[in-house]
Design an enzyme around this catalytic site. Structure first.
Site, PDB file in Angstrom:
ATOM      1  N   GLU A   1     -21.870  18.622  41.124  1.00 57.00           N
ATOM      2  CA  GLU A   1     -21.387  19.902  40.580  1.00 57.00           C
ATOM      3  C   GLU A   1     -20.521  19.758  39.328  1.00 57.00           C
ATOM      4  O   GLU A   1     -19.433  20.325  39.262  1.00 57.00           O
ATOM      5  CB  GLU A   1     -20.593  20.647  41.670  1.00 57.00           C
ATOM      6  CG  GLU A   1     -21.441  21.006  42.858  1.00 57.00           C
ATOM      7  CD  GLU A   1     -20.656  21.707  43.947  1.00 57.00           C
ATOM      8  OE1 GLU A   1     -21.114  22.742  44.418  1.00 57.00           O
ATOM      9  OE2 GLU A   1     -19.570  21.204  44.336  1.00 57.00           O
TER      10      GLU A   1
HETATM   11  C1  ACM Z   1     -21.418  19.061  47.591  1.00 55.82           C
HETATM   12  O1  ACM Z   1     -21.599  19.781  48.590  1.00 55.82           O
HETATM   13  N1  ACM Z   1     -20.886  19.547  46.499  1.00 55.82           N
HETATM   14  C2  ACM Z   1     -21.809  17.683  47.597  1.00 55.82           C
END
Ligand code: ACM
Length: 489
Positions: free
Chosen positions: A302
């Protein structure tokens, strides 16, 4: 003729479990644990005596000598070459219980099976039915990832969770030790990380961190139960705790503000700042040096405010730092978009994306650890009425956690590239042990069976019947758990 007592359910389901129909083994005042007098076995014997003692309510003696004496639980190691082979054999008769394995970890698995086989007879005595168990795991990586960053998990609570993991034969504790909201591990080269960034948590709740001694204690406690620790330092995103502690990681040189919300994707490192490379090298070297296991997790998820080239540069720098420290690299699935060394472990979590990059990464030698959000993210709500948890990956009832197949999960990633299965629990909404176990139980047992038991032996109706026995066990331990309506508790 007395009825042969029913054999209690074992979870995860063993490869072979046969009742022989003989009289059961009865634990008595004089029952002892017997083991060869080798240093690597003493801890295992003590664990066996401790677990049996806790169930029986009396202390069980350990003896370090062979004998054919009756009334013993005999632990035998046939070839100690690391902990890779976790297969074991358990044979119980009226006179004795024999546990045989090729590694200390295999003996721990056998001890857990023994514990699950113990039942109280109507007269109050504890018995082990006469059985033959021959068992081995399907996958060598059977993990639980715990986010100790959004909310800190105190060491004593973490030990309860490690005990639960061992009870379901999980063998990897993945600790998500850093994120925007807090830094949870004391790191020798960067003391400000815990000094300035450990006291925060989501919502302004109290923080905390593991000192180097705490971490060593956690690693040792886990190791005694056949569980390896994989530490995760999440980079190059999810780094606000780091940029709050060290302003030289930001372009302005100014530290960022502490963060206690639950947004993701806004924080980042910068490849062209001189402090960044030193930070990655030294922090990963320190974390690797504290960790006896072979893997270190670099995060990589992310990063929403960075060009792909800079992301790839930073993933490569983090990976190089881990390898230079003598460890292998694990990262979340986003790292599959960058060039990876063969043997790198890619942790699959977000099932909403196209599978092609993963197939290509597998072709190039990456291994896959399966944590699909819609089956294995145990912070997802069970249903719309669940108070705690999130729901971005959907609702996960017990059956959803149980009925999925890791080897065919990602089109184009062959079964040989799948190293294992890992549940994950994120703690944005989970503040304490009660909250954690109410989300983990019963689903952790389902994921453990997906990881341990071959698909031909897995069956939802059979699991649903076997899990019933676990409720009283969790109650005895005083743990909160979810009474899934899919089970006749
Ligand atoms: C995640 O759930 N951002 C690895």
């Amino acid at each position: 003729m007395p009825a042969v007592p029913a054999v209690p359910a074992v979870i995860p389901k063993p490869a072979r479990l046969e009742a022989t129909g003989d009289e059961p083994f009865v634990i008595s005042e004089s029952t002892t644990v017997v083991v060869d007098g080798r240093p690597d076995l003493i801890g295992i014997a003590v664990l066996a005596a401790d677990l049996l003692g806790r169930v029986t309510g009396r202390s069980i003696e350990v003896r370090y000598a062979d004998s054919d004496a009756p009334d013993v639980v005999r632990l035998r190691l046939t070839a100690a070459e690391g902990d890779a082979d976790e297969s074991y054999r358990l044979v119980s008769t009226a006179g004795r219980v024999e546990l045989v394995a090729k590694s200390p970890a295999g003996l721990v698995r056998a001890i857990v099976t023994l514990r699950q086989l113990l039942t109280a007879a109507p007269d109050g005595s504890l018995r082990v039915p006469s059985v033959i168990v021959e068992d081995a795991p399907r996958y060598r990586w059977r993990g639980l990832s715990i986010d100790v960053a959004r909310h800190f998990v105190a060491k004593r609570d973490l030990k309860v969770l490690i005990g639960l993991m061992a009870h379901y034969k999980l063998n990897v504790l993945h600790l998500h030790l850093s994120d925007d909201q807090g830094w949870r591990l004391q790191v020798r080269s960067r003391p400000q990380l815990t000094r300035l960034s450990s006291s925060t948590s989501v919502n302004g709740d109290p923080g905390g961190y593991y000192s180097a001694d705490d971490y060593a204690d956690i690693v040792a406690f886990a190791s005694a139960r056949g569980v390896r620790v994989v530490p995760e330092i999440d980079v190059p995103g999810h780094v606000n705790a780091a940029t709050h502690a060290y302003g030289n990681l930001t372009p302005s040189g100014e530290p960022t503000d502490a963060y206690t919300g639950i947004e993701v994707g806004f924080s980042r490192l910068y490849a062209d700042l001189p402090a960044t490379g030193d930070f990655l090298r030294e922090v990963f070297a320190d974390v690797a040096a504290m960790t006896p296991g072979e893997y270190v997790h670099i995060g990589g998820d992310e990063v929403l405010t960075m060009e792909p080239q800079e992301y790839a540069t930073l993933v490569a720098a983090a990976s190089a730092a881990v390898r230079a420290a003598g460890k292998k690299v694990v990262g979340w699935q986003e790292i599959a978009h960058t060039p990876l060394e063969p043997g790198t472990v890619v942790q699959y979590w977000d099932t909403r994306v196209e599978p092609e990059p993963f197939a290509a990464a597998a072709q190039a030698g990456a291994l896959f650890l399966m944590s699909p959000g819609k089956h294995a993210y145990l912070d997802m709500k069970y249903d719309a009425d669940t108070v705690l948890g999130l729901e971005w990956a959907g609702h996960i009832e017990l059956r959803d956690a149980y009925e999925w197949e890791p080897s065919t999960l990602i089109p184009g990633v062959p079964a040989e590239s799948v190293i294992g299965v890992e549940a994950a629990i994120w703690t944005e909404t989970l503040r304490d042990l009660h909250a954690l176990t109410s989300m983990l139980l019963p689903r952790l047992a389902a994921i453990a069976e997906v990881a341990w038991t071959v698909p031909e032996d897995r069956d939802w109706d059979d699991f649903r019947a076997r899990i019933v026995d676990q409720g009283p066990f969790w109650d005895r331990l005083g743990l909160s758990w979810y009474r899934s309506p899919q089970v006749d508790w």
